[in-house]
Design a protein around this motif. Structure first.
Motif, PDB file in Angstrom:
ATOM      1  N   VAL A  34       3.045  -1.627 -15.675  1.00 38.81           N
ATOM      2  CA  VAL A  34       3.847  -2.739 -16.618  1.00 38.81           C
ATOM      3  C   VAL A  34       5.626  -2.821 -15.899  1.00 38.81           C
ATOM      4  O   VAL A  34       6.282  -3.267 -16.518  1.00 38.81           O
ATOM      5  CB  VAL A  34       3.954  -2.717 -18.072  1.00 38.81           C
ATOM      6  N   ARG A  35       5.543  -2.386 -14.824  1.00 39.82           N
ATOM      7  CA  ARG A  35       6.696  -2.183 -14.169  1.00 39.82           C
ATOM      8  C   ARG A  35       6.627  -2.256 -12.454  1.00 39.82           C
ATOM      9  O   ARG A  35       5.609  -2.305 -12.088  1.00 39.82           O
ATOM     10  CB  ARG A  35       7.226  -0.847 -14.327  1.00 39.82           C
ATOM     11  N   PHE A  36       7.736  -2.284 -11.729  1.00 38.12           N
ATOM     12  CA  PHE A  36       7.627  -2.316 -10.330  1.00 38.12           C
ATOM     13  C   PHE A  36       7.212  -0.874  -9.891  1.00 38.12           C
ATOM     14  O   PHE A  36       7.528   0.011 -10.424  1.00 38.12           O
ATOM     15  CB  PHE A  36       9.060  -2.439  -9.584  1.00 38.12           C
ATOM     16  N   GLY A  37       6.345  -0.694  -8.799  1.00 35.16           N
ATOM     17  CA  GLY A  37       6.078   0.607  -8.249  1.00 35.16           C
ATOM     18  C   GLY A  37       7.285   1.066  -7.700  1.00 35.16           C
ATOM     19  O   GLY A  37       8.194   0.494  -7.178  1.00 35.16           O
ATOM     20  N   ASP A  38       7.179   2.621  -7.551  1.00 28.67           N
ATOM     21  CA  ASP A  38       8.346   3.204  -6.825  1.00 28.67           C
ATOM     22  C   ASP A  38       7.619   4.160  -5.840  1.00 28.67           C
ATOM     23  O   ASP A  38       6.843   4.878  -6.490  1.00 28.67           O
ATOM     24  CB  ASP A  38       9.091   3.836  -7.913  1.00 28.67           C
ATOM     25  N   PRO A  39       7.598   3.949  -4.745  1.00 29.77           N
ATOM     26  CA  PRO A  39       8.772   2.964  -3.834  1.00 29.77           C
ATOM     27  C   PRO A  39       8.244   1.727  -3.480  1.00 29.77           C
ATOM     28  O   PRO A  39       8.920   1.105  -2.577  1.00 29.77           O
ATOM     29  CB  PRO A  39       8.806   3.960  -2.491  1.00 29.77           C
ATOM     30  N   GLU A  40       7.227   1.061  -3.884  1.00 27.97           N
ATOM     31  CA  GLU A  40       6.805  -0.205  -3.686  1.00 27.97           C
ATOM     32  C   GLU A  40       7.889  -1.328  -3.895  1.00 27.97           C
ATOM     33  O   GLU A  40       8.102  -2.262  -3.039  1.00 27.97           O
ATOM     34  CB  GLU A  40       5.451  -0.611  -4.464  1.00 27.97           C
ATOM     35  N   CYS A  41       8.648  -0.932  -4.816  1.00 29.18           N
ATOM     36  CA  CYS A  41       9.845  -2.085  -5.260  1.00 29.18           C
ATOM     37  C   CYS A  41      10.790  -2.047  -3.980  1.00 29.18           C
ATOM     38  O   CYS A  41      11.263  -3.048  -3.711  1.00 29.18           O
ATOM     39  CB  CYS A  41      10.566  -1.428  -6.673  1.00 29.18           C
ATOM     40  N   LEU A  43       3.883  -7.392 -13.156  1.00 33.76           N
ATOM     41  CA  LEU A  43       2.355  -6.890 -13.467  1.00 33.76           C
ATOM     42  C   LEU A  43       2.107  -6.081 -12.080  1.00 33.76           C
ATOM     43  O   LEU A  43       2.010  -6.702 -11.063  1.00 33.76           O
ATOM     44  CB  LEU A  43       1.562  -8.096 -13.809  1.00 33.76           C
ATOM     45  N   PHE A  44       1.869  -4.995 -12.041  1.00 34.76           N
ATOM     46  CA  PHE A  44       1.587  -4.019 -11.154  1.00 34.76           C
ATOM     47  C   PHE A  44       0.179  -3.837 -10.902  1.00 34.76           C
ATOM     48  O   PHE A  44      -0.082  -3.012 -12.011  1.00 34.76           O
ATOM     49  CB  PHE A  44       2.484  -2.979 -10.887  1.00 34.76           C
ATOM     50  N   CYS A  45      -0.558  -4.349 -10.358  1.00 30.66           N
ATOM     51  CA  CYS A  45      -2.114  -4.088 -10.355  1.00 30.66           C
ATOM     52  C   CYS A  45      -2.554  -3.285  -9.355  1.00 30.66           C
ATOM     53  O   CYS A  45      -2.434  -3.353  -8.314  1.00 30.66           O
ATOM     54  CB  CYS A  45      -2.807  -5.442 -10.506  1.00 30.66           C
ATOM     55  N   THR A  72       1.448  12.590  -5.327  1.00 30.98           N
ATOM     56  CA  THR A  72       2.867  12.510  -5.560  1.00 30.98           C
ATOM     57  C   THR A  72       3.098  11.312  -6.136  1.00 30.98           C
ATOM     58  O   THR A  72       2.013  10.286  -6.474  1.00 30.98           O
ATOM     59  CB  THR A  72       3.751  12.450  -4.419  1.00 30.98           C
ATOM     60  N   GLY A  73       4.284  10.966  -6.666  1.00 35.16           N
ATOM     61  CA  GLY A  73       4.759   9.609  -7.090  1.00 35.16           C
ATOM     62  C   GLY A  73       4.407   8.643  -6.217  1.00 35.16           C
ATOM     63  O   GLY A  73       4.406   7.391  -6.250  1.00 35.16           O
ATOM     64  N   GLY A  74       4.385   9.031  -4.682  1.00 37.07           N
ATOM     65  CA  GLY A  74       4.385   8.129  -3.745  1.00 37.07           C
ATOM     66  C   GLY A  74       5.435   8.485  -2.623  1.00 37.07           C
ATOM     67  O   GLY A  74       6.537   8.692  -2.856  1.00 37.07           O
ATOM     68  N   GLN A 123       0.883  -1.247  -0.011  1.00 36.29           N
ATOM     69  CA  GLN A 123      -0.019  -0.026   0.017  1.00 36.29           C
ATOM     70  C   GLN A 123       0.839   1.303   0.014  1.00 36.29           C
ATOM     71  O   GLN A 123       1.871   1.094   0.521  1.00 36.29           O
ATOM     72  CB  GLN A 123      -0.754  -0.023   1.128  1.00 36.29           C
ATOM     73  N   ASP A 124       0.650   1.973  -1.020  1.00 33.22           N
ATOM     74  CA  ASP A 124       1.477   3.269  -0.790  1.00 33.22           C
ATOM     75  C   ASP A 124       0.811   4.609  -0.299  1.00 33.22           C
ATOM     76  O   ASP A 124      -0.498   4.496  -0.115  1.00 33.22           O
ATOM     77  CB  ASP A 124       2.035   3.675  -2.344  1.00 33.22           C
ATOM     78  N   HIS A 125       1.309   5.610  -0.327  1.00 36.26           N
ATOM     79  CA  HIS A 125       0.751   6.793   0.340  1.00 36.26           C
ATOM     80  C   HIS A 125       0.901   8.008  -0.783  1.00 36.26           C
ATOM     81  O   HIS A 125       2.373   8.450  -0.772  1.00 36.26           O
ATOM     82  CB  HIS A 125       1.281   7.301   1.558  1.00 36.26           C
TER      83      HIS A 125
HETATM   84  N1  GLY Z   1       4.126   4.549  -6.408  1.00 36.73           N
HETATM   85  C1  GLY Z   1       3.291   4.403  -7.499  1.00 36.73           C
HETATM   86  C2  GLY Z   1       3.777   3.917  -8.610  1.00 36.73           C
HETATM   87  O1  GLY Z   1       4.960   3.619  -8.737  1.00 36.73           O
HETATM   88  O2  GLY Z   1       3.214   4.263  -9.647  1.00 36.73           O
END
Ligand code: GLY
Ligand code: AMP
Length: 423
Positions: free
Chosen positions: A286-293, A268-270, A225-227, A211-213
């Protein structure tokens, strides 16, 4: 093996950090990388979007395997072009990358194969879009079809807002060609979670939930933001929900992509909304999330390089993936002013003190070296990551790491993980 990681963010630092631990990795290169990546890989001065230069470099340097971090080079066919030269690559083909590159492509696949998502219509003409909006009796979301750097989605609470969103995208062309086509879809209500799976064209192996913020300030206030932080796993995704997501969403999507002649490979990032009627797809990336990765890599307890290679070579079925039975949590430190205007070049210190805390890893997201000094070089600058037995333990440790960093021109949210802690 000689491995090249493409990108320069916290996601790519985390990937390099994990790949470097593999006994299979003999040489690690990154293009373009950042100051943190430079400590573990050789950084090459080629932009992540410069597909021809990346292909030329990989061929000339006899790179064995390319791991692509961001979506733009994937949508532009980097993987197709590398494979045409006989170089293995982690990531989807340009056609399969349309799952993120085109929202209409994605929604049409979901509709055709009955995969749960919000009701929608697509329009290439503003008047027709407005007529549709008038007919809806609940709030809608207006989305630009193409890539709009995460800004092409407007949640509209009433008809005026929806009309303004249409004008913004289709008449003022705020996102250029990305707004030539727009989607108007039903606003879904529920808790949002991310779900990741590795895929080799046929087989999907669930990675984990996160879960991101997205909002910049504490309590989820301020602009998106992007996270600003993330944690994994998320307690919202119980074992039963996890299985439901695989059965109703991930596996059917993989089958659909293969049936459409665009077999999906990579991660796959759903993005999911957990609604009253079950999980429904918000978006695919189609990539890792950032910062989820960063949190996924922190919990990964197998050889990451082997797992990523298996996606490229169609051998995921035979690959075992183990996880640390811990929660990982990342706090993003950003430059004052982000996501608006911010300064670059401000000095950051305290890295050794943060790294000395057991369980803490500081990933660089937007830094560069100025002589011996690490300086900020972006909006999101560091991802202070920690693992712990509980969300609370990981959170406490991550903020210990944050407090060890000396950077007066930076800030972070102080409540990363709050949803999980509230439960
Ligand atoms: N943190 C969300 C993304 O990478 O799209
Ligand atoms: P997207 O890029 O499509 O994921 O949209 C960005 C964000 O907008 C998502 O993470 C959600 O918070 C929100 N969003 C998008 N579509 C919807 C929807 N149909 N209902 C509710 N929220 C949405």
């Amino acid at each position: 093996m000689k491995v090249l990681v493409v990108g320069s963010g916290g996601r790519e630092h985390a990937l390099c950090w994990a790949i470097a631990k593999s006994p299979k990795c003999k040489t690690l290169l990154a293009a373009p990388g950042n100051a943190g990546i430079a400590e573990i890989a050789e950084c090459i001065d080629i932009a992540a979007e410069d597909v021809p230069a990346l292909v030329k470099f990989a061929v000339a340097e006899k790179v064995d395997f390319v791991v692509v971090g961001p979506e733009a080079p994937l949508v532009d066919g980097l993987v197709d072009k590398l494979e045409a030269k006989g170089i293995k690559a982690f990531g989807p083909s340009a056609k399969a990358a349309q799952l993120e590159g085109s929202k209409t492509f994605m929604k049409d696949i979901l509709a055709k194969y009955d995969i749960p998502t919000a009701e929608y219509e697509t329009f290439d003409e503003p008047d027709a879009a407005k007529e549709y909006i008038i007919k809806q009796d609940s709030p809608v979301v207006v989305k630009a079809d193409g890539l709009a750097a995460g800004k092409g989605v407007i949640l509209c609470h009433n008809r005026n807002e929806a009309f303004a969103a249409i004008d913004h995208m289709m008449i003022e062309r705020a996102f250029g060609a990305a707004g030539d086509e727009v989607l108007v879809e039903e606003l879904m209500v529920g808790e949002e979670v991310s779900f990741f799976a590795l895929v080799d064209g046929e087989t999907a192996v669930p990675l984990a939930s996160a879960q991101d913020h997205k909002a910049v300030h504490d309590g989820d206030t301020g602009p998106n933001t992007g996270g600003m932080g993330a944690y994994s796993p998320t307690p919202v995704v119980t074992k039963a929900l996890h299985d439901q997501i695989m059965i109703e969403i991930i596996n059917p999507t993989i089958k659909a992509m293969a049936a459409e002649g665009a077999p999906y490979k990579g991660v796959l990032f759903c993005g999911l909304m957990i609604t009253e009627t079950g999980p429904r797809v918000l978006e695919y990336n189609v990539r890792f999330g950032d910062p989820e990765c960063q949190v996924l890599m922190a919990r990964f307890d197998s050889d990451v390089l082997t797992a990523l290679l298996a996606c490229a070579t169609g051998t995921l079925k035979k690959t075992k993936i183990k996880w640390k039975d811990e929660t990982a949590l990342v706090v993003v430190m950003a430059a004052n002013g982000y996501p608006g205007k911010y300064a670059k070049g401000t000095p950051i210190n305290g890295f050794a003190n943060a790294a000395a805390i057991k369980g803490v890893t500081v990933f660089h997201a937007g830094t560069k070296a100025d002589g011996d000094q690490v300086v900020a070089n972006g909006g999101r600058v560091l991802g202070v990551t920690a693992t712990g037995k509980t969300v609370k333990a990981a959170q406490t440790l991550a903020y210990k790491g944050v407090d060890a960093i000396e950077w007066p021109q930076g800030f972070c949210r102080r409540d990363i993980g709050w949803r999980a802690l509230k439960r």
